[in-house]
Design a protein around this motif. Structure first.
Motif, PDB file in Angstrom:
ATOM      1  N   LEU A  22       1.734  -7.449   3.386  1.00 55.30           N
ATOM      2  CA  LEU A  22       2.391  -7.135   2.119  1.00 55.30           C
ATOM      3  C   LEU A  22       1.513  -7.678   1.006  1.00 55.30           C
ATOM      4  O   LEU A  22       1.015  -8.800   1.091  1.00 55.30           O
ATOM      5  N   ILE A  23       1.243  -6.857  -0.017  1.00 56.99           N
ATOM      6  CA  ILE A  23       0.371  -7.309  -1.101  1.00 56.99           C
ATOM      7  C   ILE A  23       1.106  -7.353  -2.430  1.00 56.99           C
ATOM      8  O   ILE A  23       2.106  -6.663  -2.626  1.00 56.99           O
ATOM      9  N   ASN A  24       0.579  -8.163  -3.312  1.00 54.93           N
ATOM     10  CA  ASN A  24       1.065  -8.288  -4.681  1.00 54.93           C
ATOM     11  C   ASN A  24       0.063  -7.568  -5.575  1.00 54.93           C
ATOM     12  O   ASN A  24      -1.009  -8.101  -5.856  1.00 54.93           O
ATOM     13  N   PRO A  25       0.352  -6.341  -6.021  1.00 57.11           N
ATOM     14  CA  PRO A  25      -0.616  -5.573  -6.800  1.00 57.11           C
ATOM     15  C   PRO A  25      -0.908  -6.172  -8.179  1.00 57.11           C
ATOM     16  O   PRO A  25      -1.860  -5.763  -8.833  1.00 57.11           O
ATOM     17  N   GLU A  26      -0.127  -7.161  -8.590  1.00 62.05           N
ATOM     18  CA  GLU A  26      -0.365  -7.814  -9.879  1.00 62.05           C
ATOM     19  C   GLU A  26      -1.487  -8.844  -9.799  1.00 62.05           C
ATOM     20  O   GLU A  26      -1.958  -9.317 -10.825  1.00 62.05           O
ATOM     21  N   GLU A  27      -1.929  -9.195  -8.583  1.00 61.23           N
ATOM     22  CA  GLU A  27      -2.955 -10.215  -8.400  1.00 61.23           C
ATOM     23  C   GLU A  27      -4.322  -9.588  -8.154  1.00 61.23           C
ATOM     24  O   GLU A  27      -4.439  -8.523  -7.565  1.00 61.23           O
ATOM     25  N   GLU A  70       8.782   1.160  -0.109  1.00 62.08           N
ATOM     26  CA  GLU A  70       8.786   0.933  -1.555  1.00 62.08           C
ATOM     27  C   GLU A  70       7.892  -0.242  -1.955  1.00 62.08           C
ATOM     28  O   GLU A  70       7.640  -0.434  -3.135  1.00 62.08           O
ATOM     29  N   LEU A  71       7.419  -1.006  -0.965  1.00 68.43           N
ATOM     30  CA  LEU A  71       6.550  -2.147  -1.236  1.00 68.43           C
ATOM     31  C   LEU A  71       5.097  -1.770  -0.971  1.00 68.43           C
ATOM     32  O   LEU A  71       4.813  -0.779  -0.315  1.00 68.43           O
TER      33      LEU A  71
END
Length: 76
Positions: A22-27, A70-71
């Motif tokens: 799972l990734i955080n696209p804001e980082e 959705e993630l």
């Protein structure tokens, strides 16, 4: 804690041996944070997701046995 928020690393393994993180696209893809996963370890910042995303991923998996579409996920 990173900037006052709890962060986690979430991985999903498929029966065929493939895996997803799972990734955080804001980082940034180049930034790293130190997380404690049994012992402290440096992880890519994009792999340090917020608690809300962890809960969404877990709830969806619990109900369906699949990754939440959705993630944002990264295959490795």
């Amino acid at each position: 804690m990173i900037n006052g928020e709890k962060r986690y690393k979430v991985e999903y393994y498929c029966e065929d041996g493939s895996g997803y993180c799972l990734i955080n696209p804001e980082e940034s893809a180049d930034k790293e944070y130190e997380l404690t996963i049994r012992v402290p370890d440096v992880q890519l910042a994009k792999h340090c997701v917020k608690q809300e995303e962890v809960i969404k991923a877990f709830e969806y998996f619990y109900k369906t046995g699949k990754r939440n579409p959705e993630l944002h996920w990264e295959e490795y």
